[in-house]
Structures are given as C-alpha cells and as structure tokens.
Design a protein around this motif. Structure first.
Motif, PDB file in Angstrom:
ATOM      1  N   LYS A  70      39.903  42.701  12.007  1.00 43.62           N
ATOM      2  CA  LYS A  70      39.476  41.809  12.819  1.00 43.62           C
ATOM      3  C   LYS A  70      40.789  40.665  12.969  1.00 43.62           C
ATOM      4  O   LYS A  70      41.011  39.816  14.142  1.00 43.62           O
ATOM      5  N   ALA A  71      41.373  40.457  11.840  1.00 46.37           N
ATOM      6  CA  ALA A  71      42.508  39.427  11.757  1.00 46.37           C
ATOM      7  C   ALA A  71      43.952  40.034  12.355  1.00 46.37           C
ATOM      8  O   ALA A  71      44.744  39.255  13.046  1.00 46.37           O
ATOM      9  N   SER A  72      44.204  41.197  11.899  1.00 42.74           N
ATOM     10  CA  SER A  72      45.457  41.709  12.386  1.00 42.74           C
ATOM     11  C   SER A  72      45.664  42.483  13.706  1.00 42.74           C
ATOM     12  O   SER A  72      46.611  42.411  14.199  1.00 42.74           O
ATOM     13  N   GLN A  73      44.597  42.841  14.311  1.00 48.51           N
ATOM     14  CA  GLN A  73      44.506  43.407  15.567  1.00 48.51           C
ATOM     15  C   GLN A  73      45.110  42.314  16.665  1.00 48.51           C
ATOM     16  O   GLN A  73      45.966  42.677  17.269  1.00 48.51           O
ATOM     17  N   PRO A  74      44.584  40.914  16.589  1.00 49.12           N
ATOM     18  CA  PRO A  74      45.116  40.027  17.548  1.00 49.12           C
ATOM     19  C   PRO A  74      46.501  39.752  17.287  1.00 49.12           C
ATOM     20  O   PRO A  74      47.519  39.597  18.231  1.00 49.12           O
ATOM     21  N   ALA A  75      46.946  39.864  16.401  1.00 54.19           N
ATOM     22  CA  ALA A  75      48.526  39.655  15.773  1.00 54.19           C
ATOM     23  C   ALA A  75      49.394  40.571  16.281  1.00 54.19           C
ATOM     24  O   ALA A  75      50.574  40.610  17.080  1.00 54.19           O
ATOM     25  N   HIS A  76      48.864  42.073  16.227  1.00 57.37           N
ATOM     26  CA  HIS A  76      49.641  43.019  17.067  1.00 57.37           C
ATOM     27  C   HIS A  76      49.780  43.121  18.274  1.00 57.37           C
ATOM     28  O   HIS A  76      50.585  43.232  18.827  1.00 57.37           O
ATOM     29  N   ASP A  77      48.640  42.768  18.945  1.00 54.94           N
ATOM     30  CA  ASP A  77      48.498  42.432  20.444  1.00 54.94           C
ATOM     31  C   ASP A  77      49.427  41.663  20.984  1.00 54.94           C
ATOM     32  O   ASP A  77      50.123  41.523  21.885  1.00 54.94           O
ATOM     33  N   ALA A  78      49.457  40.482  20.248  1.00 51.19           N
ATOM     34  CA  ALA A  78      50.330  39.217  20.464  1.00 51.19           C
ATOM     35  C   ALA A  78      52.052  39.876  20.268  1.00 51.19           C
ATOM     36  O   ALA A  78      52.660  39.378  21.129  1.00 51.19           O
ATOM     37  N   LEU A  79      52.020  40.490  19.414  1.00 48.72           N
ATOM     38  CA  LEU A  79      53.480  40.947  18.905  1.00 48.72           C
ATOM     39  C   LEU A  79      53.968  41.920  20.170  1.00 48.72           C
ATOM     40  O   LEU A  79      54.943  41.839  20.591  1.00 48.72           O
ATOM     41  N   ILE A  80      52.971  42.793  20.614  1.00 52.05           N
ATOM     42  CA  ILE A  80      53.282  43.696  21.639  1.00 52.05           C
ATOM     43  C   ILE A  80      53.479  43.052  22.828  1.00 52.05           C
ATOM     44  O   ILE A  80      54.711  43.328  23.605  1.00 52.05           O
ATOM     45  N   SER A  81      52.878  42.187  23.049  1.00 47.67           N
ATOM     46  CA  SER A  81      52.772  41.307  24.385  1.00 47.67           C
ATOM     47  C   SER A  81      54.152  40.689  24.476  1.00 47.67           C
ATOM     48  O   SER A  81      54.809  40.650  25.689  1.00 47.67           O
ATOM     49  N   LYS A  82      54.724  40.030  23.255  1.00 43.06           N
ATOM     50  CA  LYS A  82      55.807  39.372  23.467  1.00 43.06           C
ATOM     51  C   LYS A  82      57.267  40.198  23.319  1.00 43.06           C
ATOM     52  O   LYS A  82      58.071  39.795  23.946  1.00 43.06           O
ATOM     53  N   TYR A  83      56.929  41.083  22.354  1.00 48.87           N
ATOM     54  CA  TYR A  83      58.379  41.618  22.007  1.00 48.87           C
ATOM     55  C   TYR A  83      58.565  43.273  22.483  1.00 48.87           C
ATOM     56  O   TYR A  83      59.552  43.765  22.338  1.00 48.87           O
ATOM     57  N   ASP A  84      57.436  43.747  23.206  1.00 48.51           N
ATOM     58  CA  ASP A  84      57.679  44.974  23.651  1.00 48.51           C
ATOM     59  C   ASP A  84      57.612  45.200  25.153  1.00 48.51           C
ATOM     60  O   ASP A  84      57.112  43.924  25.789  1.00 48.51           O
ATOM     61  N   GLY A  85      57.970  46.181  25.822  1.00 45.35           N
ATOM     62  CA  GLY A  85      57.754  46.386  27.193  1.00 45.35           C
ATOM     63  C   GLY A  85      58.274  47.610  27.886  1.00 45.35           C
ATOM     64  O   GLY A  85      58.770  48.636  26.935  1.00 45.35           O
ATOM     65  N   ASP A  86      58.087  47.940  29.006  1.00 44.59           N
ATOM     66  CA  ASP A  86      58.393  49.561  29.403  1.00 44.59           C
ATOM     67  C   ASP A  86      59.929  49.755  29.086  1.00 44.59           C
ATOM     68  O   ASP A  86      60.167  50.947  28.710  1.00 44.59           O
TER      69      ASP A  86
END
Length: 270
Positions: A70-86
């Motif tokens: 519950k705590a780590s999933q939002p962190a993962h989603d935020a990291l992917i949104s900011k640092y990852d992409g196509d």
C-alpha cells in the motif's frame, strides 16, 4: 479453484497481477509443503509468472523492502511516471537522477533516502555492467538462474528475496519461491521448516519439497493467505483452530489459543 484469478493488490509486481494460468492435480502431492501449496491453489489461483521487465521488477522490489504494498505501490507509480517512458532507458534515467529528487518522488515507500541511494547505485551498476536495462533483461531471462542470482546478490541492497522476485516475475524461472516475511513465518509456524530456520533455510525446504512449476503461485498465494488468515500477531486459529482452511496441515508452532499468545516459532525452542 476460486473464480477470482488474483487479487488486485500488488503482490506480484503490479496492480494487474500478471502471469499466465497454470494447472495442477492436488491428488499428486508428495509432501506436506506441496499439499499446502495445492490447497492454496484451490483457495486463490493457479499461476505461472514471468515476462516483466527485469530492471523495472528490480526497482519495484527494492521499493517494497521493509514496507507494505500500500505504501510502496504509489512510490513505484510516481517513479515510473517521472523517470520512465517509451523512449527512455530506465537504468540510464535513474543512474543520472538527482538523489534528493528521487527520494522525494519515492517518499511514500519508507526509508526513501536509503532506497533512493541504492536505486541510483543499482541503475549505474546495470548501465556499466550490461549497457542498458534491455541488456539486463536479456541477462536475467537467458542466463543460468544460479549465475543470475549470485550476480544480483553481489549488488548492495539486493537480498535473497529481491533476487528471487526478479528471477520469478521477470525471468519466469521454475523452482523459485521467494521468501518474504509471510512465507518465512507461515512455513515455520506450520512445522514444515524448522522453527529457527532463517530465510535461506525456509527457501531450501520449499525448493526441495515443492515442484518447480508450483513455486511461483505458491509464493504469491502464501502471501495472500498470510494476509487473510495467518497474520503475525493474530492468526485465525488463535480464536478458533478450525477457522483456518489449512488447519489440518498445520502444527501451529508458537500459537497458543489457551493463553491467547502468539510467539515467533524460534522462541519455542528450549
């Protein structure tokens, strides 16, 4: 088997669960550990795993250390949104990240300063050793599993559970049964592993006694069972020994209904 294929919570590296259907025959179980996993397969789901991007899986598992989904999933989603992409290589992106900014991004995961440091170091290691996240993914999926595991265990911040999660959810390797806190507690409490077995000791028992094809869903289903029935402080059998669907397979080591007491199985050793 339950009609519910898998909970929507992140127990296998993402909110969608992942994996492909698997089938087994409970009547063929040869060990008590296998019977437990078969029963869990009837309660929850039967799945085989693999196919996730290896570096993304490694990042997700590091974020999950010592914290809840519950705590780590939002962190993962935020990291992917900011640092990852196509068109982005996540390893290159994180290797170049400013640690303080990354720490702020993953702050919901707990221990975020330490984890941000480890993530930057790990990303840089992937970039230097393999050249890219894509090449790392190929290494995890194609190299000998023992080599992959030993390589990962040499990385700071990567322990046995993290390495095994990458092998299972990215590599799709059979015979991999990651031992998290739920798995460690439950199989000692059941009396399947020795009461004082460490995580590697529990892993060795499960690898020996559970067929390779059943280890993946055995891991995820055990986690769900731990959440629903066999919690650390108040397992279902504490109030009613028959309330647990695995009661007939469990020795209830460290659970004392008469005194309403629950202790770590290791504490039962004199």
């Amino acid at each position: 088997m339950s009609d519910d294929p898998e909970p929507a919570v992140n127990i296998s590296g993402g909110t969608t669960g992942g994996g492909t259907p698997a089938e087994f025959d409970p009547a063929t179980a040869e060990t008590r550990a296998e019977r437990v996993v078969d029963r869990l397969g009837e309660l929850y789901w039967q799945k085989s795993y693999g196919g996730r991007d290896a570096f993304t899986c490694l990042v997700r598992t590091i974020l999950s250390q010592n914290t809840s989904d519950k705590a780590s999933q939002p962190a993962h989603d935020a990291l992917i949104s900011k640092y990852d992409g196509d068109e982005v290589d996540l390893a290159e992106s994180l290797a170049a990240a400013e640690q303080s900014a990354l720490a702020e991004t993953i702050s919901s995961a707990g221990l975020y300063n330490q984890k941000s440091e480890i993530l930057v170091e790990t990303a840089d290691w992937v970039r230097q050793e393999f050249g890219s996240a894509t090449a790392f993914d190929e290494f995890v999926k194609d190299e000998d599993p023992k080599t992959v595991r030993e390589t990962l265990l040499d990385v700071r911040g990567v322990g046995p559970k993290t390495a095994d999660c990458v092998l299972l959810f990215a590599g799709g390797r059979g015979g991999v049964f990651p031992v998290d806190t739920h798995v460690h507690r439950i199989y000692r409490r059941m009396g399947i592993a020795e009461p004082d077995a460490d995580h590697e000791g529990v892993r060795a028992v499960l690898k020996r006694d559970v067929p390779a094809a059943k280890c993946g869903f055995g891991h995820t289903a055990t986690i769900q069972f731990g959440r629903e029935y066999c919690s650390a402080r108040k397992p279902a059998c504490l109030d009613d020994p028959e309330a647990c669907p695995l009661a007939d397979l469990c020795e209830r080591v460290g659970v004392y209904p008469a005194t309403d007491e629950v202790v770590d199985p290791a504490a039962t050793i004199e």
